[in-house]
Design a protein around this motif. Sequence first.
Motif, short mmCIF file in Angstrom:
data_model
loop_
_atom_site.label_atom_id
_atom_site.label_comp_id
_atom_site.label_asym_id
_atom_site.label_seq_id
_atom_site.Cartn_x
_atom_site.Cartn_y
_atom_site.Cartn_z
N ASN A 351 -2.52 1.45 -10.42
CA ASN A 351 -3.43 0.39 -10.30
C ASN A 351 -4.38 0.45 -9.13
O ASN A 351 -3.99 1.20 -8.28
N PRO A 352 -5.31 -0.47 -9.31
CA PRO A 352 -6.40 -0.55 -8.26
C PRO A 352 -5.78 -0.82 -6.69
O PRO A 352 -4.71 -1.56 -6.88
N PHE A 353 -6.12 -0.34 -5.67
CA PHE A 353 -5.23 -0.41 -4.21
C PHE A 353 -6.12 -0.31 -3.08
O PHE A 353 -7.03 0.73 -3.02
N ASP A 354 -6.14 -1.36 -2.45
CA ASP A 354 -6.87 -1.32 -1.03
C ASP A 354 -6.07 -0.66 0.04
O ASP A 354 -4.89 -1.55 0.27
N PRO A 355 -5.94 0.38 0.37
CA PRO A 355 -5.32 1.09 1.35
C PRO A 355 -4.92 0.24 2.60
O PRO A 355 -4.00 0.45 3.46
N THR A 356 -5.85 -0.43 2.97
CA THR A 356 -5.84 -1.20 4.51
C THR A 356 -5.33 -2.56 4.00
O THR A 356 -4.98 -3.05 5.28
N HIS A 357 -5.34 -3.18 3.01
CA HIS A 357 -4.82 -4.67 2.54
C HIS A 357 -5.86 -5.56 3.29
O HIS A 357 -5.30 -6.75 3.63
N SER A 358 -7.12 -5.13 3.77
CA SER A 358 -7.86 -5.84 4.57
C SER A 358 -9.19 -5.68 4.20
O SER A 358 -10.08 -6.92 4.22
N THR A 359 -9.66 -4.72 4.11
CA THR A 359 -11.29 -4.56 3.85
C THR A 359 -11.79 -5.00 2.43
O THR A 359 -12.99 -5.07 2.37
#
Length: 514
Positions: A351-359
């Motif tokens: 699944n799509p993923f933001d590795p910072t959970h913020s940017t």
Amino acid sequence: WAPVPRQFPTASLAFTGTLIFEEAPPDPKMHVSLIPYVMGEVSKDHLEGGDSEWSGEAGLDANVSLSTDLTLDLTVNPDYSQVEVDEQMTNLDRFELFFPEKRQFFLENKDLFTSYGKENIRPFFSRRIGLTNPVQAGARLSGKLNEDMRIGLMNMQTGTRGDVPAANYTVATMQHQVFSRSNVGAFFINKQLTVPTGKERFEDDNRFNRVFGVDYNLASANNRWNGKAFYHGSVTPDGLSNGQAASATVNYSTQHWDLDWAYDYVDDDYRAETGYIRRTGYHLLAPRAEYKFYPASEKIANHGPDVLYQSIFDPQWNLTDRTIQFKYEFVFLDRSNLSLNYRREYIKLRNPFDPTHSTGDTLAANTDYSWDQAEIEYESDPRSLLNYDLSAGYGGFFHGRRGYVQGNLKYRIQPYGSISLNLEYNDLNFPEPYKDADFWLLGPKFDITFTRSLFLTMFWQYNEQIDNINTNIRFQWRYAPVSDLYIVYTDNYFPENFREKNRALVAKLSYWFN
């Protein structure tokens, strides 16, 4: 009297002695204790605006000792305002974080209910109860029927809050000892949405989630063989598929060798809404081997390598994750330890993923990444007044680089309390056009004992990732046995300008009728 082989922890139950009384004590009579409480709260949400809100509650906890081994616990309109807040964590993972249960009602005899499954496949996780809805009432029967049989039965009812409907939770469990130290357990969990009296029916008020299963826990008499095997199933309403999860784990330990092998399977349709299931739709294989040397040294107790190879596959056995870890650990005679780690990671995102959970910079699904990381960890002598554990690492992280430092420092001021500090710093660097990120997490804590009946806990947490500072101050006066006055203050605010988000002040008084 009860020697323990040095490869095992000194508290290993396999090697405890047996106490034999010349004359057994008499069976006690049924015993009842009641703990009612009253509380008042004032709170204000600065983000929503408006005036301060005042509220009050009353409730009751009861404990009935049916025998020396069987206990009935009851709770009506429980309140958990005095429970210590969670220690926050920086989330760089693709999956939900796990925070342990701290509410006393759920901690007593908890192994009867929470020992099923394993670390990331938990069919029952009590923090799901009352997480979004207030608990209205509950009952728990737990204990031993005889030397070999333990039982547990729990029923909890929550109320409606906002758009979240009320629910009833039932957990039934049985555990029977087999052989010398092994046991077989079976459980049934039912979550059923309920309709409060006088309310309109929810569109999905018949919705339920049921989980059942059998666990076998292996523990040999000499403690060399340990392991677990289980099969769990889930049942959901028509229109949703039923699912299953299974696992087999075995550990063999000698003075020099410690060998593990694990296999997990969780299908895409397995649902345990009252549990903690880190991910679904995978097979996991994880062999591990550790070897220990015992030198004739005045400083080192043992040292040796530890190798782990973990692979995760999708239901069609296509590789999605792989971890290869090489570790070398030194354990010193004062019980401090030092370890050097090297890891090789591979991940293919489903699944799509933001590795910072913020940017907000997400990596696309079906893309894969490989990286290496080196780490060093040290844990000091836990017996010292000042003890600490520190770790640092540097290496790849998906398509970028990550460096981190984290640790916990604690100083005991005996007999008056302790001061501790949790800290973590992550520095994440990514290629253009992705944004870099760095996160601080700080959590100083003060536990102060003024007397044997006056206590103060102060906890302050700064979490840069979620842009929040949290304060929690708890004063406790134990004015009589198991009878307490709590005063708890908590608030949250923005770090950059210290603008408040919300705050609350609670006073709670309980008394023990025994």
